[in-house]
Design a protein around this motif. Structure first.
Motif, PDB file in Angstrom:
ATOM      1  N   GLY A   1       0.815  -1.212   0.000  1.00  0.00           N
ATOM      2  CA  GLY A   1       0.000   0.000   0.000  1.00  0.00           C
ATOM      3  C   GLY A   1       0.844   1.254   0.000  1.00  0.00           C
ATOM      4  N   ALA A   2       1.953   1.242   0.752  1.00  0.00           N
ATOM      5  CA  ALA A   2       2.838   2.408   0.786  1.00  0.00           C
ATOM      6  C   ALA A   2       3.474   2.644  -0.579  1.00  0.00           C
ATOM      7  N   ASP A   3       3.851   1.560  -1.253  1.00  0.00           N
ATOM      8  CA  ASP A   3       4.435   1.697  -2.594  1.00  0.00           C
ATOM      9  C   ASP A   3       3.439   2.302  -3.579  1.00  0.00           C
ATOM     10  N   ARG A   4       2.160   1.911  -3.465  1.00  0.00           N
ATOM     11  CA  ARG A   4       1.158   2.457  -4.384  1.00  0.00           C
ATOM     12  C   ARG A   4       0.949   3.952  -4.125  1.00  0.00           C
ATOM     13  N   ILE A   5       0.979   4.354  -2.861  1.00  0.00           N
ATOM     14  CA  ILE A   5       0.864   5.778  -2.543  1.00  0.00           C
ATOM     15  C   ILE A   5       2.059   6.527  -3.118  1.00  0.00           C
ATOM     16  N   MET A   6       3.250   5.980  -2.917  1.00  0.00           N
ATOM     17  CA  MET A   6       4.462   6.630  -3.424  1.00  0.00           C
ATOM     18  C   MET A   6       4.438   6.732  -4.939  1.00  0.00           C
ATOM     19  N   ASP A   7       3.992   5.676  -5.619  1.00  0.00           N
ATOM     20  CA  ASP A   7       3.943   5.678  -7.080  1.00  0.00           C
ATOM     21  C   ASP A   7       3.169   6.877  -7.619  1.00  0.00           C
ATOM     22  N   LEU A   8       2.139   7.306  -6.881  1.00  0.00           N
ATOM     23  CA  LEU A   8       1.214   8.309  -7.390  1.00  0.00           C
ATOM     24  C   LEU A   8       1.478   9.710  -6.844  1.00  0.00           C
ATOM     25  N   GLN A   9       2.542   9.866  -6.058  1.00  0.00           N
ATOM     26  CA  GLN A   9       2.890  11.191  -5.552  1.00  0.00           C
ATOM     27  C   GLN A   9       3.584  12.020  -6.636  1.00  0.00           C
ATOM     28  N   LYS A  10       3.105  13.230  -6.827  1.00  0.00           N
ATOM     29  CA  LYS A  10       3.647  14.088  -7.885  1.00  0.00           C
ATOM     30  C   LYS A  10       5.019  14.643  -7.524  1.00  0.00           C
ATOM     31  N   ASN A  11       5.286  14.832  -6.229  1.00  0.00           N
ATOM     32  CA  ASN A  11       6.524  15.489  -5.803  1.00  0.00           C
ATOM     33  C   ASN A  11       7.489  14.530  -5.124  1.00  0.00           C
TER      34      ASN A  11
END
Length: 291
Positions: free
Chosen positions: A133-143
């Motif tokens: 789940g953390a990787d998916r959040i990171m994947d979609l962070q713009k910055n």
């Protein structure tokens, strides 16, 4: 000082590591919502299939700007898992069980919801269901190039260790033992396992560490587990550890808490918000029975 979505201020200090204390502001049960065009529907027919996204619109709770004295944490529970007991819903605690295809899709939906926020850090339990789940959040962070792309892993956010109760159903453990355990009677702590007070102490210490690296006026996200999230919500709401087992935290749901580092106030803006992207209802195993 006025806090949106707050209805009750608890005027007593709550236990907090390293001598600090936080008072609490309870949230409205019904949050106002706003439409956000960032969620992607994700589905898969088997564990080996690719997740196929298609755009949808989701309604999410409105959030005020972060005050200059506050630090914001988004608490994300992992998605649905493949219960190791098969048709027998068993306790698995800190075992490293895998997400189901639905659980992976739920985690992606949570990541898509959080894509609209600039997260300074993304943290996780060391268990693979949280790391996903953390990787998916990171994947979609713009910055993420500016904020760093490394997941901060904290042992203190590992799920409650159920010890020798792992692999057993609620009936096999017994309702009497479970009730005493939930009431923090440490005499029934399973061999090799942890009690709720022990868990809460290590969770709040890990939370202190995450807050320490998060700058005032910034937000970070944490992907962890049911009991870990209950520890932080109960602390924010002033609910006794012996009563936290009643707190609802859905799979892949998001809870948002602001921590005022000057006043010590914790403000829950929303609790257990689950992005509605058309996924089927998850099976939460033994947690469906209030454990």
């Amino acid at each position: 000082m006025r806090f949106p979505n707050a209805v009750l201020l608890v005027l007593v200090g709550l236990a907090f590591p390293e001598g600090e204390s936080f008072s609490a502001i309870r949230p409205h049960h019904h949050c106002s919502t706003s439409k956000t065009n960032v969620i992607m529907h994700a589905s898969a027919s088997s564990a080996g299939d690719d997740l196929v996204p298609s755009p949808v619109v989701v309604e999410g709770p409105e959030l005020p700007p972060i005050l200059s004295t506050c630090k914001r944490l988004f608490l994300v529970r992992h998605g649905e898992v493949i219960n190791p007991g098969g048709d027998r819903p068993v306790f698995y605690g800190a075992l490293d069980v895998s997400l189901s295809p639905l659980g992976e899709a739920e985690a992606i939906a949570a990541g898509q919801y959080l894509a609209q926020y600039d997260l300074q850090y993304i943290a996780a339990s060391p268990l693979s269901r949280a790391i996903f789940g953390a990787d998916r959040i990171m994947d979609l962070q713009k910055n993420k190039e500016d904020n760093g792309s490394d997941i901060k892993v904290y042992e203190g956010f590992t799920e409650l260790d159920r010890g020798e109760w792992c692999g057993l159903t609620g009936d096999e453990i017994g309702s009497y033992n479970l009730a005493k355990f939930n009431a923090c009677d440490e005499s029934v702590t399973p061999k090799g396992g942890e009690s709720y007070p022990f868990l809460k102490d290590r969770v709040l210490k890990a939370r202190r560490e995450l807050l320490d690296i998060t700058d005032a006026g910034k937000a970070s996200a944490l992907v962890s587990h049911l009991q870990v999230t209950r520890c932080m919500i109960s602390d924010a709401m002033g609910i006794a550890t012996s009563e936290m087992a009643s707190l609802k935290v859905s799979t892949a749901s998001v809870t948002c808490i602001d921590y005022d580092m000057v006043t010590g106030t914790q403000t829950i803006h929303f609790q257990s918000f689950k992005p509605d992207v058309g996924l089927q209802q998850s099976n939460d195993g033994v947690n469906n029975f209030g454990y």
